[in-house]
Design an enzyme around this catalytic site. Structure first.
Site, PDB file in Angstrom:
ATOM      1  N   ASP A   1      49.596  54.972  70.342  1.00 58.07           N
ATOM      2  CA  ASP A   1      48.759  54.377  71.390  1.00 58.07           C
ATOM      3  C   ASP A   1      49.426  54.663  72.730  1.00 58.07           C
ATOM      4  O   ASP A   1      50.420  54.033  73.070  1.00 58.07           O
ATOM      5  CB  ASP A   1      48.627  52.875  71.174  1.00 58.07           C
TER       6      ASP A   1
ATOM      7  N   HIS B   1      59.746  48.580  71.179  1.00 55.01           N
ATOM      8  CA  HIS B   1      60.704  49.410  70.447  1.00 55.01           C
ATOM      9  C   HIS B   1      60.505  50.894  70.789  1.00 55.01           C
ATOM     10  O   HIS B   1      60.697  51.772  69.955  1.00 55.01           O
ATOM     11  CB  HIS B   1      60.582  49.163  68.941  1.00 55.01           C
TER      12      HIS B   1
ATOM     13  N   ASP C   1      62.968  53.495  69.642  1.00 54.96           N
ATOM     14  CA  ASP C   1      62.883  53.887  68.237  1.00 54.96           C
ATOM     15  C   ASP C   1      61.808  54.951  68.036  1.00 54.96           C
ATOM     16  O   ASP C   1      61.992  55.909  67.291  1.00 54.96           O
ATOM     17  CB  ASP C   1      62.566  52.674  67.354  1.00 54.96           C
TER      18      ASP C   1
ATOM     19  N   ARG D   1      61.699  62.603  68.508  1.00 54.34           N
ATOM     20  CA  ARG D   1      62.742  63.588  68.815  1.00 54.34           C
ATOM     21  C   ARG D   1      63.261  64.247  67.537  1.00 54.34           C
ATOM     22  O   ARG D   1      63.415  65.463  67.470  1.00 54.34           O
ATOM     23  CB  ARG D   1      63.903  62.924  69.573  1.00 54.34           C
TER      24      ARG D   1
ATOM     25  N   THR E   1      55.080  52.857  57.466  1.00 57.21           N
ATOM     26  CA  THR E   1      55.812  51.716  58.010  1.00 57.21           C
ATOM     27  C   THR E   1      55.038  50.425  57.750  1.00 57.21           C
ATOM     28  O   THR E   1      53.816  50.434  57.624  1.00 57.21           O
ATOM     29  CB  THR E   1      56.059  51.885  59.519  1.00 57.21           C
ATOM     30  N   GLY E   2      55.782  49.327  57.672  1.00 58.92           N
ATOM     31  CA  GLY E   2      55.347  47.950  57.492  1.00 58.92           C
ATOM     32  C   GLY E   2      53.874  47.640  57.335  1.00 58.92           C
ATOM     33  O   GLY E   2      53.289  47.824  56.278  1.00 58.92           O
ATOM     34  N   THR E   3      53.277  47.142  58.396  1.00 55.26           N
ATOM     35  CA  THR E   3      51.889  46.691  58.364  1.00 55.26           C
ATOM     36  C   THR E   3      50.941  47.829  58.036  1.00 55.26           C
ATOM     37  O   THR E   3      49.978  47.648  57.284  1.00 55.26           O
ATOM     38  CB  THR E   3      51.495  46.064  59.718  1.00 55.26           C
ATOM     39  N   THR E   4      51.208  48.999  58.564  1.00 52.94           N
ATOM     40  CA  THR E   4      50.358  50.157  58.278  1.00 52.94           C
ATOM     41  C   THR E   4      50.352  50.434  56.778  1.00 52.94           C
ATOM     42  O   THR E   4      49.291  50.641  56.181  1.00 52.94           O
ATOM     43  CB  THR E   4      50.848  51.397  59.054  1.00 52.94           C
TER      44      THR E   4
ATOM     45  N   HIS F   1      50.606  52.744  65.726  1.00 55.66           N
ATOM     46  CA  HIS F   1      50.792  51.593  66.604  1.00 55.66           C
ATOM     47  C   HIS F   1      49.669  50.595  66.353  1.00 55.66           C
ATOM     48  O   HIS F   1      48.617  50.959  65.807  1.00 55.66           O
ATOM     49  CB  HIS F   1      50.786  52.037  68.068  1.00 55.66           C
TER      50      HIS F   1
ATOM     51  N   ASP G   1      60.997  52.990  61.742  1.00 54.21           N
ATOM     52  CA  ASP G   1      61.051  54.274  62.451  1.00 54.21           C
ATOM     53  C   ASP G   1      62.374  54.972  62.169  1.00 54.21           C
ATOM     54  O   ASP G   1      62.419  56.183  61.950  1.00 54.21           O
ATOM     55  CB  ASP G   1      60.883  54.076  63.963  1.00 54.21           C
TER      56      ASP G   1
ATOM     57  N   LYS H   1      45.917  51.203  64.232  1.00 56.08           N
ATOM     58  CA  LYS H   1      45.942  50.993  62.787  1.00 56.08           C
ATOM     59  C   LYS H   1      44.555  51.148  62.163  1.00 56.08           C
ATOM     60  O   LYS H   1      44.417  51.768  61.109  1.00 56.08           O
ATOM     61  CB  LYS H   1      46.551  49.638  62.442  1.00 56.08           C
TER      62      LYS H   1
ATOM     63  N   SER I   1      58.894  47.635  58.919  1.00 51.82           N
ATOM     64  CA  SER I   1      58.079  47.746  60.122  1.00 51.82           C
ATOM     65  C   SER I   1      58.843  48.586  61.142  1.00 51.82           C
ATOM     66  O   SER I   1      60.076  48.545  61.175  1.00 51.82           O
ATOM     67  CB  SER I   1      57.824  46.343  60.677  1.00 51.82           C
ATOM     68  N   GLY I   2      58.119  49.335  61.977  1.00 52.84           N
ATOM     69  CA  GLY I   2      58.766  50.188  62.977  1.00 52.84           C
ATOM     70  C   GLY I   2      59.841  49.480  63.787  1.00 52.84           C
ATOM     71  O   GLY I   2      60.987  49.944  63.842  1.00 52.84           O
TER      72      GLY I   2
END
Length: 123
Positions: A81, A88, A91, A97, A35-38, A9, A61, A13, A55-56
């Site tokens: 976080d 989201h 997601d 899950r 994911t995306g920015t990470t 989150h 996700d 990051k 991105s999530g």
């Protein structure tokens, strides 16, 4: 060698990037997704080869969840976080899950992620 997804989150990051740098030697021996920015930050701030997904909130996700359901993602490191509302959230809950349902090795904080890295380095 195993496949590992790295997710964080926004407020986590920096912690994930610092953690990845500290465990770069172990992570280098695995196939990494993020994911995306990470993923972008990991690519620019470490020497790790990371395959980015969306991105999530834009489907990343869900992409990782599909990989879990298909048996292609045995390890998920997700620095969550717990103090910030996520637009989201559904997601994120779906991804967690699926990780639980498919018995995925799941780390949601630095301490458990470090334990996972230790287990992978001796396996």
């Amino acid at each position: 060698m195993t496949t590992i997804a790295l997710v964080a989150h926004d407020q986590k990051k920096d912690a994930l990037v610092a953690w990845a740098k500290a465990h770069e030697a172990v992570l280098t021996g695995h196939t990494l997704f993020a994911t995306g920015t990470t993923g972008g930050r990991l690519q620019t701030e470490t020497d790790l080869a990371v395959t980015p997904v969306k991105s999530g909130p834009l489907g990343g996700d869900a992409q990782l969840g599909a990989m879990i359901a298909e048996g292609k993602l045995p390890v998920l490191v997700f620095f969550i976080d717990p103090l910030s509302a996520m637009p989201h959230d559904v997601d994120v809950k779906s991804l967690i899950r699926l990780a639980i349902l498919y018995d995925t090795l799941l780390a949601v904080n630095e301490e458990t992620a470090t334990a996972v890295m230790k287990s992978l380095s001796v396996a």
